[in-house]
Design a protein around this motif. Structure first.
Motif, PDB file in Angstrom:
ATOM      1  N   VAL A 155      49.479  41.148 125.279  1.00 51.32           N
ATOM      2  CA  VAL A 155      49.166  42.275 126.159  1.00 51.32           C
ATOM      3  C   VAL A 155      49.459  41.948 127.622  1.00 51.32           C
ATOM      4  O   VAL A 155      50.087  42.737 128.338  1.00 51.32           O
ATOM      5  N   THR A 156      49.025  40.785 128.080  1.00 51.42           N
ATOM      6  CA  THR A 156      49.146  40.461 129.496  1.00 51.42           C
ATOM      7  C   THR A 156      50.604  40.316 129.913  1.00 51.42           C
ATOM      8  O   THR A 156      51.024  40.865 130.943  1.00 51.42           O
ATOM      9  N   ARG A 157      51.373  39.587 129.121  1.00 50.24           N
ATOM     10  CA  ARG A 157      52.793  39.430 129.457  1.00 50.24           C
ATOM     11  C   ARG A 157      53.532  40.764 129.371  1.00 50.24           C
ATOM     12  O   ARG A 157      54.405  41.056 130.197  1.00 50.24           O
ATOM     13  N   THR A 158      53.184  41.564 128.387  1.00 57.06           N
ATOM     14  CA  THR A 158      53.804  42.888 128.264  1.00 57.06           C
ATOM     15  C   THR A 158      53.478  43.750 129.474  1.00 57.06           C
ATOM     16  O   THR A 158      54.352  44.444 130.017  1.00 57.06           O
ATOM     17  N   LEU A 159      52.231  43.712 129.903  1.00 57.32           N
ATOM     18  CA  LEU A 159      51.815  44.502 131.061  1.00 57.32           C
ATOM     19  C   LEU A 159      52.547  44.051 132.324  1.00 57.32           C
ATOM     20  O   LEU A 159      52.909  44.880 133.169  1.00 57.32           O
ATOM     21  N   ALA A 160      52.783  42.751 132.458  1.00 48.89           N
ATOM     22  CA  ALA A 160      53.519  42.242 133.616  1.00 48.89           C
ATOM     23  C   ALA A 160      54.948  42.785 133.625  1.00 48.89           C
ATOM     24  O   ALA A 160      55.480  43.160 134.681  1.00 48.89           O
ATOM     25  N   ALA A 161      55.581  42.837 132.449  1.00 48.92           N
ATOM     26  CA  ALA A 161      56.933  43.392 132.359  1.00 48.92           C
ATOM     27  C   ALA A 161      56.939  44.882 132.678  1.00 48.92           C
ATOM     28  O   ALA A 161      57.815  45.381 133.399  1.00 48.92           O
ATOM     29  N   VAL A 162      55.947  45.604 132.152  1.00 49.17           N
ATOM     30  CA  VAL A 162      55.834  47.045 132.426  1.00 49.17           C
ATOM     31  C   VAL A 162      55.638  47.287 133.921  1.00 49.17           C
ATOM     32  O   VAL A 162      56.213  48.216 134.497  1.00 49.17           O
ATOM     33  N   TRP A 237      45.567  42.114 137.160  1.00 51.46           N
ATOM     34  CA  TRP A 237      44.766  41.128 137.902  1.00 51.46           C
ATOM     35  C   TRP A 237      43.506  40.762 137.112  1.00 51.46           C
ATOM     36  O   TRP A 237      43.161  39.592 136.990  1.00 51.46           O
ATOM     37  N   VAL A 238      42.836  41.767 136.559  1.00 45.83           N
ATOM     38  CA  VAL A 238      41.613  41.509 135.785  1.00 45.83           C
ATOM     39  C   VAL A 238      41.927  40.662 134.562  1.00 45.83           C
ATOM     40  O   VAL A 238      41.209  39.699 134.242  1.00 45.83           O
ATOM     41  N   LEU A 239      42.997  40.977 133.856  1.00 38.92           N
ATOM     42  CA  LEU A 239      43.347  40.234 132.643  1.00 38.92           C
ATOM     43  C   LEU A 239      43.674  38.777 132.948  1.00 38.92           C
ATOM     44  O   LEU A 239      43.278  37.871 132.201  1.00 38.92           O
ATOM     45  N   VAL A 240      44.388  38.550 134.047  1.00 40.44           N
ATOM     46  CA  VAL A 240      44.765  37.171 134.380  1.00 40.44           C
ATOM     47  C   VAL A 240      43.553  36.378 134.843  1.00 40.44           C
ATOM     48  O   VAL A 240      43.370  35.210 134.454  1.00 40.44           O
ATOM     49  N   GLN A 241      42.701  36.986 135.660  1.00 40.66           N
ATOM     50  CA  GLN A 241      41.536  36.271 136.173  1.00 40.66           C
ATOM     51  C   GLN A 241      40.497  36.012 135.090  1.00 40.66           C
ATOM     52  O   GLN A 241      39.715  35.061 135.181  1.00 40.66           O
ATOM     53  N   ALA A 242      40.506  36.828 134.039  1.00 37.48           N
ATOM     54  CA  ALA A 242      39.456  36.730 133.021  1.00 37.48           C
ATOM     55  C   ALA A 242      39.688  35.589 132.040  1.00 37.48           C
ATOM     56  O   ALA A 242      38.761  35.179 131.346  1.00 37.48           O
ATOM     57  N   ARG A 243      40.930  35.070 131.977  1.00 34.44           N
ATOM     58  CA  ARG A 243      41.221  34.050 130.975  1.00 34.44           C
ATOM     59  C   ARG A 243      41.798  32.798 131.629  1.00 34.44           C
ATOM     60  O   ARG A 243      42.817  32.854 132.321  1.00 34.44           O
ATOM     61  N   ARG A 244      41.150  31.681 131.406  1.00 33.13           N
ATOM     62  CA  ARG A 244      41.580  30.416 131.994  1.00 33.13           C
ATOM     63  C   ARG A 244      42.892  29.904 131.422  1.00 33.13           C
ATOM     64  O   ARG A 244      43.561  29.070 132.046  1.00 33.13           O
ATOM     65  N   ARG A 245      43.281  30.413 130.278  1.00 30.53           N
ATOM     66  CA  ARG A 245      44.504  29.924 129.619  1.00 30.53           C
ATOM     67  C   ARG A 245      45.746  30.108 130.493  1.00 30.53           C
ATOM     68  O   ARG A 245      46.725  29.378 130.358  1.00 30.53           O
TER      69      ARG A 245
END
Length: 307
Positions: A155-162, A237-245
């Motif tokens: 989801v996160t990588r897809t959202l970045a591309a979108v 921003w929320v998705l990236v900050q929420a996961r330490r991975r």
């Protein structure tokens, strides 16, 4: 952009050097719609001012080509470029050459019967410039911060591309606004004519043409595009900050993206409320490039981060 009415890729490097040459250029300009319909009565001194903007723009384009081609050929002959990188650099150079031709194709549309270039061709010229920039930047990321891309998209990588695509499309909408001078009307925010959705949008048929040719609809679409980009940035921003991975580098990239968004939205609102002063409008364009750059940087960091 319509002050130089000829395209001379080689001889055009030399500007008019004496009063006779300047008068000849001015006489050519006076035969075309921008002078007759918009700048009737302009004197030679005023013509020199607008000529300087267009001449500098064209000269800079030529210099960019030379600054790219000469080092490329030198390092290619010296075999200092990795084989996998050569096709990418060739594509960049060819796209740059195409951009010059597309620029003249755009200018020609303003030399027929209207004193402005076609908004379609303006959007195409800007779009290709942005695409070249994005391709150069992405290539540079791979050289500066090499890493193996992860096959899991998620989801996160897809959202970045979108988001990157969304910012690009929003910039094209901005080109339509500029091409139609749509920023000089409805200079209130957040409402247009006292409404969130103004009366009179999509007035003509077929409906799709309004999104490209109706001033009210084009400006409304650009506003909606800004809101959608804002939602995408905040969600990412929320998705990236929420996961330490994703790691520290990706979180910093997300912070940069959010800061770029705040700056760009502020510049967009100021441009509208102050009725498009050139300095702020130019800063708004630069802000769009900064936002796109930050979005691409985050997309790249996510591409090589995590598992």
């Amino acid at each position: 952009g319509l002050s130089i009415v000829e395209w001379q890729p080689i001889s055009g490097v030399v500007p008019p050097l004496d009063s006779q040459a300047w008068q000849a250029e001015f006489d050519k300009y006076r035969q075309y719609p921008e002078y007759r319909k918009k700048n009737l009565g302009m004197d030679l001194a005023e013509f020199k001012r607008i000529y300087a903007f267009e001449y500098t723009h064209r000269l800079l384009g030529r210099l960019i080509g030379v600054a790219f081609a000469l080092p490329f050929l030198y390092f290619l002959v010296r075999r200092r470029i990795r084989a996998a990188l050569v096709p990418k650099l060739v594509v960049i150079f060819l796209l740059g050459a195409a951009q010059g031709g597309l620029g003249w194709f755009m200018v020609k549309s303003g030399l027929v019967d209207r004193p402005d270039v076609s908004q379609y061709r303006l959007a195409a010229h800007l779009g290709l410039a942005v695409a070249i920039y994005a391709y150069i930047l992405w290539t540079a990321f791979g050289l500066l911060v090499p890493g193996e891309p992860r096959r899991q998209f998620g989801v996160t990588r897809t959202l970045a591309a979108v988001l990157a695509i969304g910012v690009f499309l929003q910039m094209l909408l901005g080109a339509l606004v500029a091409g139609l001078d749509a920023g000089f009307v409805y200079n209130t925010w957040p409402l247009m004519e006292g409404r969130l959705v103004p009366r009179g949008i999509f007035p003509d048929h077929p409906l799709w043409r309004n999104a490209f040719e109706d001033i009210m609809t084009v400006q409304f679409d650009h506003r909606i595009g800004a809101y959608l980009v804002t939602v995408l940035v905040v969600a990412l921003w929320v998705l990236v900050q929420a996961r330490r991975r994703w790691g520290t580098a990706a979180r910093r990239a997300a912070n940069l993206l959010l800061a770029a968004l705040v700056l760009q939205v502020s510049l967009g609102i100021l441009t509208l409320l102050l009725v498009v002063p050139v300095s702020i409008a130019a800063a708004h364009q630069a802000g769009a490039m900064l936002l796109l750059s930050a979005g691409l940087w985050l997309a790249y960091r996510l591409r090589i981060a995590g598992s």
